[in-house]
Design a protein around this motif. Structure first.
Motif, short mmCIF file in Angstrom:
data_model
loop_
_atom_site.label_atom_id
_atom_site.label_comp_id
_atom_site.label_asym_id
_atom_site.label_seq_id
_atom_site.Cartn_x
_atom_site.Cartn_y
_atom_site.Cartn_z
N TYR A 189 -3.24 6.32 -0.07
CA TYR A 189 -2.42 7.03 0.90
C TYR A 189 -3.13 8.32 1.30
O TYR A 189 -3.77 8.97 0.46
N MET A 190 -2.99 8.71 2.55
CA MET A 190 -3.67 9.91 3.01
C MET A 190 -2.66 10.96 3.45
O MET A 190 -1.66 10.64 4.09
N ILE A 191 -2.91 12.21 3.09
CA ILE A 191 -2.12 13.34 3.56
C ILE A 191 -2.87 13.93 4.74
O ILE A 191 -3.97 14.45 4.59
N TYR A 238 7.68 6.77 4.18
CA TYR A 238 7.81 6.23 5.53
C TYR A 238 6.46 5.83 6.14
O TYR A 238 6.36 5.65 7.34
N SER A 239 5.45 5.67 5.32
CA SER A 239 4.14 5.26 5.83
C SER A 239 3.51 4.27 4.87
O SER A 239 3.83 4.22 3.69
N ASP A 240 2.61 3.45 5.40
CA ASP A 240 1.89 2.48 4.61
C ASP A 240 0.55 3.06 4.15
O ASP A 240 0.03 4.00 4.76
N PRO A 241 -0.02 2.51 3.08
CA PRO A 241 -1.35 2.97 2.66
C PRO A 241 -2.36 2.72 3.78
O PRO A 241 -2.24 1.77 4.55
N ILE A 242 -3.36 3.58 3.87
CA ILE A 242 -4.41 3.36 4.87
C ILE A 242 -5.39 2.30 4.42
O ILE A 242 -6.08 1.69 5.24
N MET A 243 -5.44 2.05 3.10
CA MET A 243 -6.32 1.01 2.55
C MET A 243 -5.65 0.39 1.33
O MET A 243 -4.91 1.05 0.61
#
Length: 879
Positions: A406-408, A370-375
């Motif tokens: 992706y970031m946790i 449910y989230s996009d990559p940050i970069m």
């Protein structure tokens, strides 16, 4: 004789208990008291619905004997459908019904929970056949209902409206609020853990979408589970189920949303979301590796798959398996995210060394769906570097094929197999040194000569190290003096400029060239905001990251210092409710700041502009996020930061209406002893605390006042100070954000409505619904409005010492801190403000139309000149 007295007392106690322990049917009247011990023969039950379908009881879930709760229970299945108190009580604590409502007291007489203030006296307490506990007045009108305050469950006949939520219990035996939440939006039903989405009804294969209408509420009935549109004939989403007379939808303590029906003697589970057990955030604990046991579960909708848990390589099961997995190497510890606002020995600090532990390829994380990559299109080292410099980041997932990072963030959940084959998982750790373990492992088998020589060698080494450190400190201080002298001489140069090589701040994310930002913004093409000191443009960096580029203009000598101060302050501050600075540009006279992009814009545009109306829960989320951000600025940083210009324009919104505070860069960075010395005015008309006008000391309580004013605007959906026609009601001309629309030709007279005074008057009359935004059309209750109004009025006390601090405000908004009553003696100044604003508006109108001028009293003229008509651009920081 003493024995006879004690025996008589015991007989009397048993007699009175047996009389008072009668279980009532349908309703009870005020002056009623109950405890578990009093009704122990009926397992705490003191009230039954007419046909005994439901019961009200002081109940101990899980059959433990220490924690009791006031509950509504479906009698046949013994299912708790509602609980009052989140904090448990003992078996001897009491529940009392009076004409003022229900109150739960502990043995010391302290209130543990109570119904809110009611508009009239209670005549009786009734339990309906649907399981609704209702307080009724003498006309049988409803004063309060449990159905309107759901906990973790809804049943047939109950609705969960848009903006409302279900919150899980901590466990089956602990009914305090857990970490999982089911929220209804205008388009979906969403499960979240610490703000991270892990399931949506719209993405569940068992749910059918029938309409594009906006969702209004969620409900279960005899035929299934639905998200309804504008009426019960419109099913936006539906899950068809077999016919049942009793059905319950529940957010379980483990984070699963289940729907069950009662058949015979048992509850039968009919639906579960998510049905992939490994999609639950803590299916296997922190960093636990979850494997879907497909053999034990098919694609059935009635149960979730059974996960098989293990630990990734480089990790092992934590002691007692309470927290999942921990690193095998004891010198490596898992950091805490900066957003936790926790001072913990294992939290990340500037002095700690950061590394990463590999958890393998082909893994996935519940939040990534449910989230996009940050970069995009970056190397693994770039992805790691971004995480290393961000204290909110606890791990990364990196896809080799696309370079996606992706970031946790903030909280670590479980990891699961079954992801993309080229997806690599890495967990961030702090590196320490376990000297005791090394010494213990090397102690055995030492030769005697080693035992003699090693201490001598150690002493020599320590002496050499001390001399080396002293020499390095001396040379370093000399170099810093020389460098400082050079910078001072440069800053005093006639050109008054610093190039990018003469200015350096350790830890700042990125330093951009002017040409880079010129390309990113397409030559500063898309303007998204402006203020007195700067304009903001939308930009796209080469890695496809969308940013907001603030271009500082008219900077001047003081402005340049403020610009550098802003970078120094916010460059290393990271909090989920603060807009993140990604970089800066200081080149050839250009001064620019590069921020993360907030895709929903500012609060004022969403609240006062032509955007769709903000629902009540969204407003509450904005208020809570803003409060958390301010609490961090005031008490979570090494030095206290006072924003000094809290207003809707400086509160930006991201996905799911997550609020982030912007423009705290020109805040004053104060130590406790300096906080009383800051008296230079800065702020915006309508949000200025009284101490600005009296040259009193400015403190963090100044921000609390401004926050209270913003909170009133969130309640009403209107500016606190705005021109409106006197012939109109307070609800007319809604959304007049410009503040001067009262001069229309259709109105013969205008007035400046000062909403805080109106809020005070309605608080005195307990007419809270008159304050609510009329666009919400009944989608908010009087209790919800009262809560925010009381918090707001406490925040705007004239005496700063009476205002709560922001940590306390957060507790009030979250529900963990009791709401105090506003102090009326410290709110009377609002009457003076309101009168002066009205006088000022009349004079402004008459002067404009050339009519008779009114000579104002001296104090009023001075007040208006310093407060009412001071330009927000004159005293506001850059946006």
């Amino acid at each position: 004789m003493k024995l006879i007295i004690n025996f008589s007392s015991t007989i009397f106690l048993l007699f009175t208990t047996s009389i008072s322990a009668y279980t009532f049917s349908d309703h009870i009247s005020p002056n009623f008291t109950a405890s578990y011990l009093q009704f122990i023969a009926n397992t705490g039950t003191f009230l039954l619905s007419r046909n005994k379908t439901f019961k009200a009881a002081i109940f101990n879930p899980g059959n433990q004997q220490t924690s009791f709760y006031l509950c509504i229970i479906h009698a046949a299945s013994n299912t708790v459908i509602w609980s009052a108190n989140h904090a448990p009580i003992s078996d001897s604590d009491t529940v009392k019904l009076t004409v003022e409502g229900i109150t739960i007291f502990d043995k010391n007489g302290n209130s543990k929970w109570s119904t809110p203030p009611l508009k009239s006296q209670v005549q009786k307490l009734s339990l309906t056949e649907m399981g609704n506990l209702v307080l009724l007045d003498q006309s049988n009108g409803s004063l309060w209902e449990s159905f309107q305050h759901p906990t973790d469950t809804i049943v047939i006949g109950q609705r969960l409206s848009v903006g409302a939520s279900l919150s899980s219990a901590s466990s089956n035996s602990n009914l305090s609020t857990g970490n999982y939440k089911l929220t209804i939006t205008s388009s979906d039903a969403i499960l979240q853990w610490h703000g991270q989405t892990y399931w949506k009804i719209s993405m569940d294969s068992k749910a059918y979408k029938n309409s594009n209408d906006d969702v209004e509420y969620m409900a279960v009935n005899t035929t299934g589970f639905y998200l309804f549109g504008h009426n019960e004939q419109v099913h936006v989403y539906q899950v068809g189920l077999s016919v049942a007379n009793f059905r319950v939808a529940k957010l379980a303590s483990d984070g699963q949303f289940t729907i069950s029906s009662f058949s015979g003697t048992n509850l039968k589970q009919e639906f579960v979301g998510p049905d992939d057990g490994c999609q639950i955030p803590l299916a296997c604990g922190r960093i636990g590796l979850c494997n879907d046991n497909s053999l034990s579960s098919s694609s059935s909708s009635t149960s979730s798959s059974s996960p098989v848990c293990s630990c990734p390589s480089n990790f092992h099961v934590a002691s007692g398996n309470l927290h999942g997995c921990v690193p095998n190497d004891v010198s490596r510890t898992l950091p805490l995210a900066c957003s936790s606002l926790t001072n913990n020995n294992h939290s990340q600090s500037n002095s700690s060394v950061v590394s990463f532990l590999n958890i393998g390829y082909g893994v996935k994380y519940f939040g990534n769906i449910y989230s996009d990559p940050i970069m995009f299109g970056v190397s693994l080292s770039d992805c790691q570097g971004h995480c290393s410099s961000n204290c909110s980041c606890l791990g990364i997932l990196y896809r080799n094929s696309s370079g996606s990072c992706y970031m946790i963030e903030n909280e670590l959940g479980s990891i699961s197999n079954g992801g993309e084959g080229d997806m690599l998982g890495l967990i961030k750790v702090n590196i320490g040194h376990d000297i005791d373990n090394e010494q213990n492992s090397q102690k055995d088998g030492f030769p005697v000569i080693a035992a003699v020589l090693l201490p001598i060698v150690g002493i020599i080494f320590l002496l050499a190290l001390v001399f080396f450190l002293m020499w390095r400190k001396f040379t370093k201080s000399k170099k810093q003096e020389v460098k400082l002298g050079k910078q001072i001489s440069i800053s005093q140069h006639s050109s008054g400029d610093l190039d990018q090589d003469a200015f350096y701040i350790p830890g700042l994310p990125t330093r951009f060239d002017y040409e880079e930002l010129e390309v990113a913004t397409d030559n500063f093409k898309t303007l998204i905001g402006s203020g007195a000191f700067g304009v903001v443009y939308k930009g796209v960096l080469p890695d496809k990251t969308i940013v907001a580029v603030k271009k500082i203009i008219n900077i001047g000598i003081q402005g340049r210092k403020d610009f550098f101060a802003e970078i120094a302050v916010i460059g290393n501050i990271h909090h989920v409710n603060l807009v993140r600075l990604k970089g800066f540009c200081a080149q050839r006279g250009h001064r620019m700041l590069v921020y993360e992009y907030m895709n929903r814009g500012s609060l004022d545009r969403n609240l006062f502009g032509g955007h769709p109306v903000l629902e009540w829960q969204e407003r509450c989320d904005v208020a809570l996020g803003t409060a958390r951000g301010l609490a961090y600025l005031h008490s979570g940083c090494e030095q206290k930061i006072i924003h000094c210009d809290i207003k809707p324009e400086n509160i930006l919104l991201h996905d799911q209406f997550q609020a982030k505070i912007s423009d705290f860069g020109l805040s004053k960075l104060l130590s406790p002893e300096q906080s009383g010395l800051f008296t230079t005015m800065r702020g915006t008309r309508g949000y200025l605390a009284p101490e600005w006008l009296t040259n009193s000391a400015i403190s963090e309580k100044t921000d609390v006042y401004s926050f209270g004013m913003v909170l009133l605007e969130l309640v009403s959906g209107r500016k606190n100070c705005s021109f409106k026609s006197r012939s109109h009601s307070i609800d007319d001309d809604h959304n007049n954000s410009s503040g001067n629309n009262g001069n229309s030709s259709n109105s013969s007279t205008t007035g400046l409505v000062y909403f805080p005074l109106y809020a005070l008057e309605m608080h005195e009359q307990k007419s809270y619904m008159d304050l609510a935004d009329p666009r919400l059309e009944g989608r908010v209750t009087i209790d919800e409005v009262e809560k925010l109004v009381r918090i707001a009025l406490c925040c705007v006390h004239e005496d700063p010492s009476l205002r709560p601090n922001m940590v306390t405000v957060v507790g009030m908004l979250e529900g963990g801190t009791p709401l105090p009553q506003p102090r009326m003696e410290s709110l009377n100044f609002l009457r003076f403000y309101g009168r002066r604003f009205s006088e000022a508006s009349v004079i402004a109108e008459e002067n404009e139309h050339g009519s008779v001028r009114i000579q104002q009293p001296r104090d009023s003229t001075r007040f208006v000149s310093r407060f009412s008509y001071i330009s927000s651009q004159q005293i506001s920081g850059p946006r």
